[in-house]
Design an enzyme around this catalytic site. Structure first.
Site, mmCIF file in Angstrom:
data_model
loop_
_atom_site.group_PDB
_atom_site.id
_atom_site.type_symbol
_atom_site.label_atom_id
_atom_site.label_comp_id
_atom_site.label_asym_id
_atom_site.label_seq_id
_atom_site.Cartn_x
_atom_site.Cartn_y
_atom_site.Cartn_z
ATOM 1 N N ASP A 67 0.601 -1.261 0.024
ATOM 2 C CA ASP A 67 -0.102 -0.108 -0.021
ATOM 3 C C ASP A 67 1.021 1.141 -0.137
ATOM 4 O OD1 ASP A 67 -2.893 0.674 0.437
ATOM 5 O OD2 ASP A 67 -1.971 1.921 1.543
ATOM 6 N N ASP A 145 3.816 10.786 -9.825
ATOM 7 C CA ASP A 145 5.116 10.982 -10.162
ATOM 8 C C ASP A 145 5.633 12.267 -10.813
ATOM 9 O OD1 ASP A 145 6.210 8.855 -8.670
ATOM 10 O OD2 ASP A 145 6.265 7.295 -10.572
HETATM 11 P P1 ITT Z 1 -3.303 -2.143 -5.337
HETATM 12 O O1 ITT Z 1 -4.033 -3.135 -6.275
HETATM 13 O O2 ITT Z 1 -2.030 -2.668 -5.306
HETATM 14 O O3 ITT Z 1 -3.939 -1.534 -4.131
HETATM 15 P P2 ITT Z 1 -3.309 0.805 -6.094
HETATM 16 O O4 ITT Z 1 -3.196 1.298 -7.443
HETATM 17 O O5 ITT Z 1 -4.790 0.780 -5.373
HETATM 18 O O6 ITT Z 1 -3.137 -0.821 -6.300
HETATM 19 P P3 ITT Z 1 -1.971 1.904 -3.780
HETATM 20 O O7 ITT Z 1 -3.295 1.881 -2.841
HETATM 21 O O8 ITT Z 1 -0.797 1.394 -3.020
HETATM 22 O O9 ITT Z 1 -2.391 1.282 -5.176
HETATM 23 O O10 ITT Z 1 -1.666 3.557 -4.150
HETATM 24 C C1 ITT Z 1 -2.514 4.403 -4.098
HETATM 25 C C2 ITT Z 1 -2.195 5.451 -5.299
HETATM 26 O O11 ITT Z 1 -0.900 6.228 -4.834
HETATM 27 C C3 ITT Z 1 -2.207 5.017 -6.499
HETATM 28 O O12 ITT Z 1 -3.327 4.767 -7.157
HETATM 29 C C4 ITT Z 1 -0.959 5.996 -7.170
HETATM 30 O O13 ITT Z 1 -1.749 6.742 -7.895
HETATM 31 C C5 ITT Z 1 -0.346 6.560 -5.946
HETATM 32 N N1 ITT Z 1 1.079 6.096 -5.893
HETATM 33 C C6 ITT Z 1 1.529 4.861 -5.377
HETATM 34 N N2 ITT Z 1 2.744 4.843 -5.560
HETATM 35 C C7 ITT Z 1 3.047 5.705 -6.390
HETATM 36 C C8 ITT Z 1 4.394 5.850 -7.053
HETATM 37 O O14 ITT Z 1 5.562 5.180 -6.878
HETATM 38 N N3 ITT Z 1 4.317 6.967 -7.905
HETATM 39 C C9 ITT Z 1 3.292 7.713 -8.179
HETATM 40 N N4 ITT Z 1 1.996 7.599 -7.715
HETATM 41 C C10 ITT Z 1 2.036 6.441 -6.649
#
Ligand code: ITT
Length: 187
Positions: A67, A145
Site C-alpha cells: 500500500d 510521479d
Molecule cells: P493495489 O491494487 O496494489 O492496491 P493501487 O493502485 O490501489 O493498487 P495503492 O493503494 O498502493 O495502489 O496506491 C494509491 C495511489 O497512490 C495509486 O493509485 C497511485 O496513484 C499513487 N501512488 C502509489 N505509489 C506511487 C508511485 O510510486 N508513484 C506515483 N504514484 C504512486
C-alpha cells in the site's frame, strides 16, 4: 533463502513492474496474482496491507501486498491513504491547484509492503522525501510521479526519470529492498 518465488496481489502494472525489478536484485522471482482485495481505511499503510493479507485465503503460496501513498505537509498529510481516490477525482492538476502559491511544498511518499507465508506476516516500510513541483513534468512513472521531485535527485520529477533511476531512491524500492534482504538472509 526463505522463498525464491513469491506472488504479488495488486491491480497496478506499474507497482508490479517496479517491485519485480527490485526483487530480481536479490534473486527472488515475483509473480502476480489477481485477487479481490479487501481494504480497510486506516492512517497507517502497514495496517491496511496486513488487514488485506489476513482476509486472503491461504493456498500455500507466499503472497505480498503493498500500500503506497503521497503525504503532503501543507495539506496535513493529505491525500495519504486516500491517494488513489484523490488521483481519480482531482488528478495532478487538482493537487497543484490546492498548492498554488504555497511556500512549504514538502511531501513524502510512503510504501508499506507485507508478506504472508503460512500464518506468519512480516512488514517493511520505505520512504522518500521531496517537494511538490509547480507544474506537471514528465511522462514516466505513474500516479503522482510527474509532480513529485525527490530531495535526493537532481531537480527532476519522478515522471522525468527512467524506472531504473526512480528505483534507486523510491519508497517502493526501499521497502521491497528490505523485503529482498529479509528473504535472502533468512534460512
Ligand atoms: P493495489 O491494487 O496494489 O492496491 P493501487 O493502485 O490501489 O493498487 P495503492 O493503494 O498502493 O495502489 O496506491 C494509491 C495511489 O497512490 C495509486 O493509485 C497511485 O496513484 C499513487 N501512488 C502509489 N505509489 C506511487 C508511485 O510510486 N508513484 C506515483 N504514484 C504512486
Amino acid at each position: 533463502m526463505r522463498e525464491s518465488k513469491i506472488w504479488m496481489a495488486t491491480s497496478s502494472d506499474d507497482k508490479y513492474t517496479e517491485a519485480r525489478d527490485i526483487l530480481t536484485e536479490f534473486g527472488v522471482e515475483l509473480e502476480r496474482i489477481d485477487v479481490e482485495k479487501i481494504e480497510v481505511q486506516a492512517d497507517d499503510p502497514v495496517e491496511i496491507v496486513v488487514y488485506s493479507l489476513r482476509q486472503m485465503e491461504d493456498d500455500g503460496r507466499a503472497v505480498v501486498m503493498e500500500d503506497a501513498g503521497i503525504f503532503i505537509e501543507h495539506l496535513g498529510g493529505f491525500p495519504g491513504p486516500y491517494s488513489s481516490y484523490v488521483l481519480g477525482r482531482l488528478g495532478n492538476p487538482g493537487i497543484l491547484k490546492l498548492m498554488e502559491d504555497v511556500e512549504d511544498r514538502s511531501a513524502h511518499y510512503q510504501s508499506a509492503v507485507a508478506i504472508r507465508s503460512g500464518n506468519e506476516i512480516s512488514s517493511f516500510r520505505g520512504y522518500v522525501r521531496g517537494t511538490i513541483a509547480s507544474s506537471v513534468k514528465g511522462t514516466g512513472g505513474f500516479g503522482y510521479d510527474p509532480i513529485f521531485i525527490p530531495d535526493e535527485g537532481d531537480g527532476r520529477t519522478f515522471g522525468e526519470m527512467t524506472e531504473e533511476e526512480k528505483n534507486v531512491i523510491s519508497h517502493r524500492a526501499r521497502a521491497f529492498r528490505k523485503l529482498g534482504e529479509w528473504l535472502a538472509s533468512s534460512p
